[in-house]
Design a protein around this motif. Structure first.
Motif, PDB file in Angstrom:
ATOM      1  N   LEU A   1       9.783  31.444  33.243  1.00 20.66           N
ATOM      2  CA  LEU A   1       9.694  31.230  31.918  1.00 20.66           C
ATOM      3  C   LEU A   1      10.535  31.989  31.151  1.00 20.66           C
ATOM      4  CD1 LEU A   1       5.554  31.905  31.812  1.00 20.66           C
ATOM      5  CD2 LEU A   1       6.794  29.595  31.832  1.00 20.66           C
ATOM      6  N   SER A   2      11.233  33.001  31.294  1.00 17.48           N
ATOM      7  CA  SER A   2      12.197  33.569  30.418  1.00 17.48           C
ATOM      8  C   SER A   2      13.434  33.313  30.844  1.00 17.48           C
ATOM      9  CB  SER A   2      12.034  35.264  30.675  1.00 17.48           C
ATOM     10  OG  SER A   2      12.254  35.597  32.137  1.00 17.48           O
ATOM     11  N   TYR A   3      13.799  32.589  31.906  1.00 16.77           N
ATOM     12  CA  TYR A   3      15.180  32.164  32.284  1.00 16.77           C
ATOM     13  C   TYR A   3      15.858  31.190  31.049  1.00 16.77           C
ATOM     14  CZ  TYR A   3      19.076  29.942  34.876  1.00 16.77           C
ATOM     15  OH  TYR A   3      20.289  29.468  35.372  1.00 16.77           O
ATOM     16  N   ASP A   4      17.170  31.501  30.991  1.00 20.62           N
ATOM     17  CA  ASP A   4      18.188  30.550  30.188  1.00 20.62           C
ATOM     18  C   ASP A   4      19.327  30.677  31.030  1.00 20.62           C
ATOM     19  OD1 ASP A   4      20.068  32.155  29.115  1.00 20.62           O
ATOM     20  OD2 ASP A   4      18.391  33.000  27.915  1.00 20.62           O
ATOM     21  N   ARG A   5      20.089  29.475  30.727  1.00 24.86           N
ATOM     22  CA  ARG A   5      21.315  29.287  31.865  1.00 24.86           C
ATOM     23  C   ARG A   5      22.375  30.459  31.610  1.00 24.86           C
ATOM     24  NH1 ARG A   5      21.574  22.731  31.630  1.00 24.86           N
ATOM     25  NH2 ARG A   5      20.651  23.068  29.597  1.00 24.86           N
TER      26      ARG A   5
ATOM     27  N   ILE B   1       2.154  40.597  42.983  1.00 25.10           N
ATOM     28  CA  ILE B   1       3.037  41.132  42.031  1.00 25.10           C
ATOM     29  C   ILE B   1       4.487  40.081  41.847  1.00 25.10           C
ATOM     30  CG2 ILE B   1       4.526  42.973  41.062  1.00 25.10           C
ATOM     31  CD1 ILE B   1       1.372  43.389  40.639  1.00 25.10           C
ATOM     32  N   ALA B   2       5.073  39.962  43.100  1.00 30.67           N
ATOM     33  CA  ALA B   2       6.264  39.024  43.386  1.00 30.67           C
ATOM     34  C   ALA B   2       6.270  37.781  42.804  1.00 30.67           C
ATOM     35  CB  ALA B   2       6.848  39.282  44.709  1.00 30.67           C
ATOM     36  N   MET B   3       4.750  37.279  43.133  1.00 33.90           N
ATOM     37  CA  MET B   3       4.834  35.897  42.768  1.00 33.90           C
ATOM     38  C   MET B   3       4.698  35.646  41.215  1.00 33.90           C
ATOM     39  SD  MET B   3       2.143  34.552  45.766  1.00 33.90           S
ATOM     40  CE  MET B   3       1.926  33.145  45.051  1.00 33.90           C
ATOM     41  N   PHE B   4       4.075  36.746  40.552  1.00 38.80           N
ATOM     42  CA  PHE B   4       3.657  36.857  39.131  1.00 38.80           C
ATOM     43  C   PHE B   4       5.172  36.868  38.643  1.00 38.80           C
ATOM     44  CE2 PHE B   4       3.110  39.201  35.409  1.00 38.80           C
ATOM     45  CZ  PHE B   4       2.457  38.320  34.733  1.00 38.80           C
ATOM     46  N   ALA B   5       5.784  37.836  39.140  1.00 35.92           N
ATOM     47  CA  ALA B   5       7.188  38.037  38.558  1.00 35.92           C
ATOM     48  C   ALA B   5       8.352  36.935  38.624  1.00 35.92           C
ATOM     49  CB  ALA B   5       8.201  39.170  39.115  1.00 35.92           C
ATOM     50  N   PHE B   6       8.082  36.157  39.701  1.00 33.61           N
ATOM     51  CA  PHE B   6       8.936  34.910  40.140  1.00 33.61           C
ATOM     52  C   PHE B   6       8.497  33.882  38.798  1.00 33.61           C
ATOM     53  CE2 PHE B   6       9.727  30.682  41.574  1.00 33.61           C
ATOM     54  CZ  PHE B   6      11.058  30.736  42.116  1.00 33.61           C
TER      55      PHE B   6
ATOM     56  N   ALA C   1       9.818  23.530  34.519  1.00 32.28           N
ATOM     57  CA  ALA C   1       8.652  24.457  34.612  1.00 32.28           C
ATOM     58  C   ALA C   1       8.164  25.023  33.291  1.00 32.28           C
ATOM     59  CB  ALA C   1       8.826  25.337  35.786  1.00 32.28           C
ATOM     60  N   LYS C   2       9.372  25.593  32.533  1.00 40.24           N
ATOM     61  CA  LYS C   2       9.099  26.124  31.357  1.00 40.24           C
ATOM     62  C   LYS C   2       8.169  25.463  30.238  1.00 40.24           C
ATOM     63  CE  LYS C   2      13.028  28.283  29.511  1.00 40.24           C
ATOM     64  NZ  LYS C   2      12.702  29.764  29.527  1.00 40.24           N
ATOM     65  N   ARG C   3       8.070  24.233  30.533  1.00 41.01           N
ATOM     66  CA  ARG C   3       7.482  23.156  29.616  1.00 41.01           C
ATOM     67  C   ARG C   3       5.995  22.752  30.286  1.00 41.01           C
ATOM     68  NH1 ARG C   3      12.640  20.976  29.342  1.00 41.01           N
ATOM     69  NH2 ARG C   3      11.859  19.497  30.545  1.00 41.01           N
ATOM     70  N   ASP C   4       5.961  22.694  31.666  1.00 42.73           N
ATOM     71  CA  ASP C   4       4.989  22.300  32.381  1.00 42.73           C
ATOM     72  C   ASP C   4       4.452  22.971  33.358  1.00 42.73           C
ATOM     73  OD1 ASP C   4       3.056  20.661  33.716  1.00 42.73           O
ATOM     74  OD2 ASP C   4       4.326  18.865  33.839  1.00 42.73           O
ATOM     75  N   PRO C   5       3.241  23.647  32.914  1.00 42.35           N
ATOM     76  CA  PRO C   5       2.284  24.619  34.089  1.00 42.35           C
ATOM     77  C   PRO C   5       2.468  24.065  35.254  1.00 42.35           C
ATOM     78  CG  PRO C   5       1.168  24.654  31.962  1.00 42.35           C
ATOM     79  CD  PRO C   5       2.319  23.504  31.876  1.00 42.35           C
ATOM     80  N   ARG C   6       2.278  22.568  35.688  1.00 43.31           N
ATOM     81  CA  ARG C   6       2.059  22.143  37.012  1.00 43.31           C
ATOM     82  C   ARG C   6       3.389  22.205  37.583  1.00 43.31           C
ATOM     83  NH1 ARG C   6      -0.754  16.514  35.578  1.00 43.31           N
ATOM     84  NH2 ARG C   6       0.796  16.764  33.972  1.00 43.31           N
TER      85      ARG C   6
END
Length: 246
Positions: free
Chosen positions: A64-68, A54-59, A14-19
């Protein structure tokens, strides 16, 4: 464990593909609603309550900012949503404060009145404090659950803290080494074991020191890999910033 790996794979895609990101938000909407309900104290209504948006946007931001190195994605997303919702609530209160600051209200004494502006600060501080206490309570409960998955309790960690400055500095080097090497954090989360040989070599610390303070090191690393922002804020006073500044 497989379900967690599948979710991480979806997040990375999802970080690479908006869909893919849109699909992930849609599939996890029940989770987002549940987290929003915890904050609001009731179920949010889609299309009516701004908090859900707001919660959906934060999710989505969390995706986008997650890494393992941040650990379990859902724990990280939960923290991100709660902090966004807290920010939103504070902005809403500040906006409401401006509407009628000169309005006067009874002050509790006979005929005494105070302008609304005189009462706002204390009321806002009290509300902020209540919300922060609740956020802290939830975070501590979640952290306790993470510790339990490693067979640890807060008492274990407290009793295992370094007592001498030299030992504390050695543990700090170990923590800094682990945070600069996300693959070691991944192994900790997957195996529930501290990679002692690699940490001893990378930090230049004797393995017996790491073994002696294993419970303390595991607890601090968990706090820095799972998005526990409030707990991390306290730990920054004793743990040096890692290579990524987190």
């Amino acid at each position: 464990m497989k379900r967690d790996r599948d979710l991480v794979a979806r997040v990375l895609a999802a970080k690479r593909d908006p869909r893919c990101a849109d699909d992930l938000v849609r599939d996890y909407l029940p989770f987002i609603k549940a987290e929003t309900a915890k904050f609001m104290g009731r179920s949010p209504q889609q299309g009516r309550d701004d908090e859900l948006g707001i919660a959906m946007f934060a999710f989505h931001e969390a995706v986008l900012s997650y890494d393992r190195a941040r650990g379990a994605f859902l724990a990280f997303a939960s923290m991100s949503m709660r902090h966004r919702l807290l920010d939103f609530a504070r902005r809403e209160r500040r906006h409401a404060d401006v509407i009628s600051l000169d309005e006067r209200r009874p002050d509790g004494g006979e005929g005494d009145e105070r302008a609304l502006v005189e009462t706002i600060a204390s009321e806002r501080d009290e509300l902020d404090e209540r919300q922060m206490r609740e956020a802290s309570r939830q975070e501590i409960a979640q952290f306790a659950a993470e510790l339990e998955s490693f067979g640890l309790t807060f008492l274990d960690v407290s009793e295992n803290c370094p007592k001498q400055q030299r030992t504390l500095e050695a543990c700090q080097r170990v923590l800094d080494c682990a945070r600069k090497n996300p693959e070691l954090l991944d192994r900790l989360l997957q195996t529930k074991k501290l990679p002692m040989a690699e940490l001893a070599r990378g930090a230049g610390v004797e393995r017996k020191t790491i073994e002696r303070h294993r419970r303390y090191l595991v607890a601090v690393l968990l706090a820095f890999t799972n998005g526990f922002e409030i707990i991390r804020g306290h730990l920054r006073r004793i743990v040096p910033a890692g290579g990524d500044g987190r």
